[in-house]
Design a protein around this motif. Structure first.
Motif, mmCIF file in Angstrom:
data_model
loop_
_atom_site.group_PDB
_atom_site.id
_atom_site.type_symbol
_atom_site.label_atom_id
_atom_site.label_comp_id
_atom_site.label_asym_id
_atom_site.label_seq_id
_atom_site.Cartn_x
_atom_site.Cartn_y
_atom_site.Cartn_z
ATOM 1 N N SER A 225 37.722 52.717 15.165
ATOM 2 C CA SER A 225 38.232 52.833 13.793
ATOM 3 C C SER A 225 39.611 53.495 13.746
ATOM 4 N N ALA A 226 40.076 54.039 14.868
ATOM 5 C CA ALA A 226 41.337 54.779 14.887
ATOM 6 C C ALA A 226 42.534 53.943 14.449
ATOM 7 N N PRO A 227 42.685 52.678 14.903
ATOM 8 C CA PRO A 227 43.871 51.919 14.498
ATOM 9 C C PRO A 227 43.979 51.695 12.989
ATOM 10 N N ALA A 228 42.839 51.773 12.286
ATOM 11 C CA ALA A 228 42.843 51.554 10.832
ATOM 12 C C ALA A 228 42.994 52.855 10.059
ATOM 13 N N MET A 229 43.006 54.001 10.746
ATOM 14 C CA MET A 229 43.194 55.275 10.060
ATOM 15 C C MET A 229 44.592 55.336 9.441
ATOM 16 N N VAL A 230 44.677 55.921 8.257
ATOM 17 C CA VAL A 230 45.967 56.065 7.582
ATOM 18 C C VAL A 230 46.535 57.446 7.891
ATOM 19 N N VAL A 231 47.691 57.461 8.524
ATOM 20 C CA VAL A 231 48.381 58.701 8.873
ATOM 21 C C VAL A 231 49.799 58.624 8.313
ATOM 22 N N GLY A 232 50.108 59.468 7.352
ATOM 23 C CA GLY A 232 51.444 59.443 6.754
ATOM 24 C C GLY A 232 51.731 58.176 5.979
ATOM 25 N N GLY A 233 50.716 57.637 5.303
ATOM 26 C CA GLY A 233 50.921 56.476 4.447
ATOM 27 C C GLY A 233 50.853 55.131 5.141
ATOM 28 N N LEU A 234 50.674 55.111 6.458
ATOM 29 C CA LEU A 234 50.587 53.866 7.218
ATOM 30 C C LEU A 234 49.357 53.916 8.114
ATOM 31 N N THR A 235 48.736 52.755 8.350
ATOM 32 C CA THR A 235 47.681 52.743 9.350
ATOM 33 C C THR A 235 48.308 52.988 10.723
ATOM 34 N N GLY B 149 40.139 44.525 15.342
ATOM 35 C CA GLY B 149 40.316 44.645 13.901
ATOM 36 C C GLY B 149 41.430 43.745 13.379
ATOM 37 N N PRO B 150 41.646 43.733 12.057
ATOM 38 C CA PRO B 150 42.669 42.856 11.452
ATOM 39 C C PRO B 150 44.086 43.313 11.774
ATOM 40 N N LEU B 151 44.985 42.345 11.878
ATOM 41 C CA LEU B 151 46.395 42.639 12.098
ATOM 42 C C LEU B 151 47.100 42.821 10.753
ATOM 43 N N PRO B 152 48.141 43.638 10.702
ATOM 44 C CA PRO B 152 48.884 43.820 9.442
ATOM 45 C C PRO B 152 49.536 42.515 9.003
ATOM 46 N N ARG B 153 49.648 42.356 7.692
ATOM 47 C CA ARG B 153 50.265 41.144 7.146
ATOM 48 C C ARG B 153 51.744 41.320 6.840
#
Length: 320
Positions: free
Chosen positions: A13-23, A46-50
């Protein structure tokens, strides 16, 4: 073609965590883009950013040893903190935020303003507010402060001082937010500087009016406009469009910004009297104390020094 592998364990789940307004994944991709990589291989289910990116992004089902010229970055780590809990996410965000202030920031920014601005920036990071919108908000605060100074009453001048301090703090937030969320642009850089110059010129005039010296205020504001227009002219002639590249005639042209603002240099501390964080803070304190005349005198003296230095710079540049 330079390639970076962004690797996370399956179902992490770490890549989807929001840190400073961005995953974390968005942040790593933007860091890779800024670092000059042309391709990113994401090893995560997980999903890639769009969002559109300048670098090519592809997915790999499993991690393989990268080839020549490739690097591997972890997708469960930000700012050296492994993201294995909410507490770790907060620590990573704290470290990111405290990395935002520039190494050559002024003394008031370092000692006072950043402790307030970084808290505001943390809140802004979770919204859709852009750095340019923050710049315009700082502009509105500066206009309000000048309007109160024009009224000249003791209470209005004191409130104007509070607004000047707050304007200086918010003025730091736009750059912090831009660096935190990778939303920097040349237009935003220039917008920030031009608006600062407009606000400062208005405040110089308004301080003169509040002190009962409208002619002094007008001359100080005119001197400020002249000096800044000359600065923009010199930067434009240099061709790179970077305001931080400007050097006075007595400075070496190859010195970095950090070298120009060495904290151990006496010239750096003398120069601080003309840095925006210092003089706006001084104006703010003097207005709260009911001393707009002292603030106006400081502003007028500073403007006169800059006009004299600008004239000398233009003359020396012409001789060379």
């Amino acid at each position: 073609m330079s390639v970076v592998y962004l690797v996370a364990e399956a179902q992490s789940s770490a890549p989807a965590m929001v840190v400073g307004g961005l995953t974390v994944l968005e942040r790593k991709l933007l860091e890779a883009e800024r670092a000059g990589f042309s391709r990113a291989v994401v090893v995560w289910d997980g999903p890639l950013p769009r969002r559109p990116l300048a670098l090519e992004v592809e997915r790999a089902e499993s991690w393989e040893a990268p080839g020549d010229g490739a690097e591997t970055w972890r997708l469960d780590e930000v700012a050296g903190v492994v993201l294995d809990s909410e507490a770790a996410r907060r620590r990573a965000e704290d470290k990111l935020l405290w990395s935002l202030p520039k190494s050559f920031q002024g003394p008031v920014d370092a000692a006072i303003n950043c402790h307030v601005s970084l808290r505001i920036t943390r809140r802004l990071a979770g919204t859709k507010i852009t750095p340019n919108q923050v710049t315009l908000a700082a502009f509105a605060i500066g206009i309000a402060a000048a309007a109160l100074l024009f009224s000249g009453t003791r209470v209005a001048v004191a409130i104007a001082g509070v607004l000047m301090f707050f304007q200086s703090v918010v003025d730091s937030c736009d750059g912090e937010l831009a660096r935190l969320k990778f939303q920097f642009s040349r237009f935003g850089h220039w917008l920030d500087n031009v608006i600062d110059d407009v606000v400062d010129s208005l405040l110089l005039f308004a301080l003169g009016v509040a002190a009962g010296w409208p002619a002094v205020g007008a001359l100080a504001a005119a001197g400020r406009v002249f000096s800044q227009l000359a600065l923009y002219y010199n930067v434009r002639r240099a061709g790179d469009g970077e305001l931080t590249s400007f050097r006075w005639w007595f400075e070496t042209e190859v010195a970095s910004v950090e070298e120009v603002y060495q904290r151990t240099s006496a010239l750096t501390w003398a120069r601080s009297l003309g840095r925006r964080d210092v003089y706006v803070f001084a104006w703010a304190v003097l207005c709260v104390l009911g001393l707009p005349a002292v603030a106006a005198a400081y502003g007028a003296a500073m403007s006169a020094v800059f006009v004299a230095m600008t004239v000398l710079h233009l003359a020396m540049s012409r001789r060379r």
